[in-house]
Design a protein around this motif. Sequence first.
Motif: not given
Length: 180
Positions: A8-17, A88-91, A113-119, A124-128
């Motif tokens: 679950m994304h913390a941002c919007d509750g959408s299911v991923t994976g 711990d994010d990239f602006q 992380r906002e971009v990740d939540c939207r799409f 974020h993981a790749a940038m980390t």
Amino acid sequence: MGPMHVSMHACDGSVTGNVMAKLGGERDREIPLTYLDDDAPPAAQALLDFWNAHASEGNLPTRSDFQPDNLIPWIDDISIYEYVPEKDDFQIRLEGENIIALTGENWRGAFAREVDCRFSGGLHAAMTEVRTTGRPQIHHLRIFQREWQSGIRLLLPVLLQKPGKEDVIQIFLAIFPVDD
């Protein structure tokens, strides 16, 4: 088929994976590449070569290497993300004009992380990984806003040296459209 993974994304509750992959939502969104092949956009190869030419002896290129005058061939294809340790994010500090035209969106000021939540992406993981390894990443990806369009995405770490302050890692994200 392996076990289904649901997060679950913390941002919007959408299911991923794997559930999204099974439903067709993630299919071929971000495919890591170890190198650019011969049919990659020449501009992508030239930018990667430019980064490699300035990454000497295991050191990251610096912003003095990556000044706008040095980036003229790619300047509109680049967005600059800056690591913000407190979050711990990239602006996104700068959004490339060609990226805005390609996606129809301007995310300047937002975080990875906002971009990740939207799409439901893995930006974020790749940038980390880029930040912690100091090595570029290459992905073939679907342009999220245009399912029929794909591109090559480069993530290039660059060191921003701040006199009297701690240095900051910036990641130059570049997207070059490719024909499917």
